[in-house]
Scaffold this motif. Structure first.
Motif, mmCIF file in Angstrom:
data_model
loop_
_atom_site.group_PDB
_atom_site.id
_atom_site.type_symbol
_atom_site.label_atom_id
_atom_site.label_comp_id
_atom_site.label_asym_id
_atom_site.label_seq_id
_atom_site.Cartn_x
_atom_site.Cartn_y
_atom_site.Cartn_z
ATOM 1 N N ALA A 133 3.651 -12.764 12.694
ATOM 2 C CA ALA A 133 4.076 -12.915 11.302
ATOM 3 C C ALA A 133 4.340 -14.375 10.975
ATOM 4 C CB ALA A 133 5.318 -12.072 11.040
ATOM 5 N N GLU A 134 4.903 -15.110 11.931
ATOM 6 C CA GLU A 134 5.167 -16.529 11.706
ATOM 7 C C GLU A 134 3.874 -17.324 11.544
ATOM 8 O OE1 GLU A 134 7.653 -17.484 15.044
ATOM 9 O OE2 GLU A 134 9.504 -17.242 13.865
ATOM 10 N N GLU A 135 2.779 -16.830 12.126
ATOM 11 C CA GLU A 135 1.474 -17.497 12.006
ATOM 12 C C GLU A 135 0.738 -17.109 10.730
ATOM 13 O OE1 GLU A 135 -0.684 -16.474 15.498
ATOM 14 O OE2 GLU A 135 0.648 -17.587 16.856
ATOM 15 N N GLY A 136 1.314 -16.206 9.934
ATOM 16 C CA GLY A 136 0.683 -15.835 8.679
ATOM 17 C C GLY A 136 -0.008 -14.496 8.685
ATOM 18 N N LYS A 137 0.141 -13.740 9.775
ATOM 19 C CA LYS A 137 -0.440 -12.405 9.817
ATOM 20 C C LYS A 137 0.468 -11.431 9.071
ATOM 21 C CE LYS A 137 -3.781 -13.903 12.358
ATOM 22 N NZ LYS A 137 -5.106 -14.123 11.730
ATOM 23 N N LEU A 138 -0.146 -10.344 8.596
ATOM 24 C CA LEU A 138 0.603 -9.264 7.953
ATOM 25 C C LEU A 138 0.658 -8.112 8.944
ATOM 26 C CD1 LEU A 138 -0.499 -11.078 5.567
ATOM 27 C CD2 LEU A 138 -0.220 -9.066 4.136
ATOM 28 N N PHE A 206 2.745 -12.948 1.916
ATOM 29 C CA PHE A 206 2.489 -11.680 1.228
ATOM 30 C C PHE A 206 2.136 -11.920 -0.233
ATOM 31 C CE2 PHE A 206 4.171 -8.226 -1.441
ATOM 32 C CZ PHE A 206 3.357 -7.187 -1.010
ATOM 33 N N LEU A 207 2.861 -12.837 -0.883
ATOM 34 C CA LEU A 207 2.595 -13.121 -2.290
ATOM 35 C C LEU A 207 1.223 -13.764 -2.481
ATOM 36 C CD1 LEU A 207 6.139 -14.393 -3.359
ATOM 37 C CD2 LEU A 207 5.079 -12.184 -3.894
ATOM 38 N N GLU A 208 0.768 -14.559 -1.499
ATOM 39 C CA GLU A 208 -0.590 -15.112 -1.571
ATOM 40 C C GLU A 208 -1.629 -13.996 -1.605
ATOM 41 O OE1 GLU A 208 -1.028 -17.613 1.800
ATOM 42 O OE2 GLU A 208 0.258 -19.220 1.024
ATOM 43 N N ASP A 216 -2.448 -8.643 -11.165
ATOM 44 C CA ASP A 216 -1.778 -7.954 -12.270
ATOM 45 C C ASP A 216 -0.396 -7.467 -11.865
ATOM 46 O OD1 ASP A 216 -3.038 -6.222 -10.468
ATOM 47 O OD2 ASP A 216 -3.408 -4.675 -11.978
ATOM 48 N N ILE A 217 -0.273 -6.946 -10.641
ATOM 49 C CA ILE A 217 1.035 -6.515 -10.149
ATOM 50 C C ILE A 217 1.953 -7.722 -9.969
ATOM 51 C CG2 ILE A 217 2.256 -5.506 -8.181
ATOM 52 C CD1 ILE A 217 -0.079 -3.607 -7.781
ATOM 53 N N LEU A 218 1.421 -8.782 -9.382
ATOM 54 C CA LEU A 218 2.225 -9.980 -9.156
ATOM 55 C C LEU A 218 2.736 -10.551 -10.470
ATOM 56 C CD1 LEU A 218 3.365 -12.169 -7.320
ATOM 57 C CD2 LEU A 218 1.150 -13.339 -7.441
ATOM 58 N N GLU A 219 1.868 -10.629 -11.475
ATOM 59 C CA GLU A 219 2.281 -11.195 -12.762
ATOM 60 C C GLU A 219 3.377 -10.362 -13.410
ATOM 61 O OE1 GLU A 219 0.347 -12.473 -17.104
ATOM 62 O OE2 GLU A 219 -0.890 -11.530 -15.568
ATOM 63 N N ALA A 220 3.237 -9.044 -13.377
ATOM 64 C CA ALA A 220 4.267 -8.176 -13.966
ATOM 65 C C ALA A 220 5.599 -8.351 -13.242
ATOM 66 C CB ALA A 220 3.817 -6.723 -13.919
ATOM 67 N N CYS A 221 5.562 -8.442 -11.920
ATOM 68 C CA CYS A 221 6.807 -8.605 -11.148
ATOM 69 C C CYS A 221 7.421 -9.982 -11.364
ATOM 70 C CB CYS A 221 6.526 -8.366 -9.666
ATOM 71 S SG CYS A 221 6.161 -6.641 -9.254
ATOM 72 N N VAL A 256 -2.784 -4.301 -0.730
ATOM 73 C CA VAL A 256 -2.959 -5.461 0.151
ATOM 74 C C VAL A 256 -3.482 -5.096 1.535
ATOM 75 C CG1 VAL A 256 -1.743 -7.309 1.386
ATOM 76 C CG2 VAL A 256 -1.242 -6.883 -1.013
ATOM 77 N N MET A 257 -2.797 -4.196 2.232
ATOM 78 C CA MET A 257 -3.047 -4.016 3.666
ATOM 79 C C MET A 257 -4.467 -3.552 3.973
ATOM 80 S SD MET A 257 -0.309 -5.173 4.946
ATOM 81 C CE MET A 257 -0.607 -4.800 6.673
ATOM 82 N N GLU A 258 -5.070 -2.759 3.087
ATOM 83 C CA GLU A 258 -6.438 -2.297 3.333
ATOM 84 C C GLU A 258 -7.476 -3.357 2.988
ATOM 85 O OE1 GLU A 258 -7.205 1.393 1.410
ATOM 86 O OE2 GLU A 258 -5.642 2.472 2.499
ATOM 87 N N LYS A 259 -7.077 -4.413 2.287
ATOM 88 C CA LYS A 259 -8.014 -5.437 1.828
ATOM 89 C C LYS A 259 -7.928 -6.732 2.627
ATOM 90 C CE LYS A 259 -8.057 -3.772 -2.986
ATOM 91 N NZ LYS A 259 -7.102 -2.647 -2.858
ATOM 92 N N THR A 260 -6.747 -7.086 3.097
ATOM 93 C CA THR A 260 -6.567 -8.357 3.786
ATOM 94 C C THR A 260 -7.307 -8.392 5.116
ATOM 95 O OG1 THR A 260 -4.927 -9.937 4.635
ATOM 96 C CG2 THR A 260 -4.431 -7.613 4.909
#
Length: 473
Positions: A133-138, A206-208, A216-221, A256-260
């Motif tokens: 996670a510290e290296e940028g993995k989800l 995660f936000l990236e 669209d979800i990010l903008e609304a939040c 996110v998780m199915e696409k990243t």
């Protein structure tokens, strides 16, 4: 430092009649000494974590606050969702809140209604996940399956990411709940894990990915969190309602998780159970020699492999096998343990017929204490009320009902129009229709009273709040 993000939404309808819309399973004591939310927070002990951030529905805010207060974890750390919008928006709100002060913590995302029998194994899995996670993995945590479960989604692992004693894998794919034949194939392959819905990743990372896949979800939040404010008195972070209502409803897996391309799975073998049914509760609870899991005042004779839970009344079970028997103050459920998924049919019936039992218990919890609706009749209600020390009703009035209060124990301070007086045990007072009034417990012990409401209309929307200590309108 890790910031735990605990998602405490949901209604838990599969555990009716104990779990109801306004008091769902995450706030019940179903396994262990505390509620499931409290158990989730408590099992973090031993990890280097900050105070948890809890995300819940606005209707549950006082329940969450009280349960966190009981375990000394209440500190301006509750984000209120005006409406449910699934896990992707909830986690996005948490991530945006986490970076507001310029930091970028690791978010350990957990559900409030899971059982984990081995906290040590859970801690080890989190430790295994931290470097990635510290290296940028989800990171997602995949539950090592114990059988061909058809009620869970699955994660297929890909290539091994680490050759250590505790291997970590790339995520090959997420798959939906399978049929039995497919689940057996998954189990035999050894390549699949149950999807736990638990994650570890950096907030900004995660936000990236949200910006890449669901802007669209990010903008609304972002709009919702920009105008958020903290209720200093009640430890709530309130987001903008209109902005959040416009947010799409989406799970974090789909968003996110199915696409990243940076998803990895850490295997977790820790006695995990999402307690999604009464049979699951039978699985995780201790059983006697006859295979019965019992909670409450229960007598059994020639009864085997049953789950029996009763609030107050004695339950006697004789000559029965493989049943779930659940008794609350206002409902009884008797169902074959192999058909527990059909509990939803009861809830559907109650909703369609506008019955209160799908939404409320007879006893309900309020910010000032609790209310037990002992008698409900067309023109009168009788409530047994408990007010905690320092608790107080709002200053209010009613257009359609009068009230009579009888003190059973403790001391009450009463404001009635321009009068201010104390009542103690065996004393009473009358509240006329239209009179402004308030009640407070100024003492050190709980205040118990009977409230008799009488009038032509007795619903809660006849409570006209003039001033409220808890921010209710």
């Amino acid at each position: 430092m890790i910031l735990p993000v605990i998602m405490a939404g949901g209604t838990g309808s599969r555990l009716w009649p104990m779990s109801r819309e306004l008091y769902p399973k995450q706030f019940l004591r179903l396994h262990g000494d505390n509620s499931m939310l409290q158990e989730t927070v408590s099992r973090l002990k031993g990890l280097d974590v900050s105070a948890p951030l809890v995300i819940c529905n606005e209707e549950h805010r006082f329940l969450v606050a009280e349960q966190l207060r009981q375990i000394n974890q209440l500190s301006d750390n509750i984000i209120l969702e005006p409406v449910g919008r699934n896990t992707a928006p909830a986690i996005t709100l948490a991530a945006l809140s986490a970076i507001e002060n310029g930091s970028d913590p690791l978010l350990l995302v957990l559900a409030a209604d899971h059982v984990i029998e081995s906290p040590d194994a859970f801690h080890q899995a989190v430790q295994n996940a931290i470097p990635f996670a510290e290296e940028g993995k989800l990171v997602t945590f995949g539950i090592v399956p114990t059988g061909p479960e058809t009620g869970y989604g699955y994660i297929q692992r890909g290539t091994e990411f680490s050759s250590d004693a505790d291997p970590v894998f790339r995520v090959q794919r997420f798959v939906e709940k399978p049929n039995l034949e497919t689940a057996l194939q998954y189990l035999e392959s050894g390549e699949y894990y149950w999807n736990s819905g638990m994650f570890l990743f950096r907030a900004r990372r995660f936000l990236e990915e949200m910006a890449k896949f669901r802007p669209d979800i990010l903008e609304a939040c972002q709009k919702a969190i920009e105008t958020s404010h903290t209720d200093e008195q009640q430890d709530f972070i309130r987001v903008d309602k209109a902005a959040f209502i416009s947010c799409p409803d989406e799970s974090v897996d789909y968003a996110v998780m199915e696409k990243t391309t940076d998803a990895i799975v850490v295997p977790l073998d820790a006695g995990w159970n999402d307690v999604g049914s009464w049979s699951a509760l039978w699985d995780v609870n201790d059983k006697n020699a006859e295979g019965n899991a019992i909670n409450g005042d229960v007598f059994t004779h020639n009864a085997n492999n049953c789950y029996i839970n009763t609030d107050e009344k004695l339950v006697a079970a004789i000559g029965v096998d493989n049943l779930v028997i659940v008794n609350t103050k206002d409902a009884v459920l008797v169902i074959d343990k192999n058909q527990v998924q059909d509990v939803k049919k009861v809830v559907e019936y109650l909703k369609n017929n506008k019955r209160r039992e799908y939404r409320l218990h007879r006893e309900s919890y309020r910010p000032w204490g609790r209310n037990d609706n002992v008698v409900t009749a067309p023109r009168y209600h009788v409530n047994r009320i408990t007010v905690k020390p320092g608790g107080q009703f709002s200053l209010q009035m009613h257009h359609h009902r009068a009230e009579h209060w009888v003190i059973l124990s403790g001391t009450a301070r009463v404001i009635l129009e321009d009068k201010n007086y104390l009542l103690s045990e065996n004393e009473s007072t009358f509240i006329p229709i239209g009179a402004q009034h308030m009640l407070e417990n100024p003492g050190k012990i709980p205040l118990e009273l009977l409230e008799i409401q009488s009038g032509s209309y007795l619903e809660d929307d006849d409570i006209i709040r003039i001033k409220d200590h808890y921010g209710r309108c």
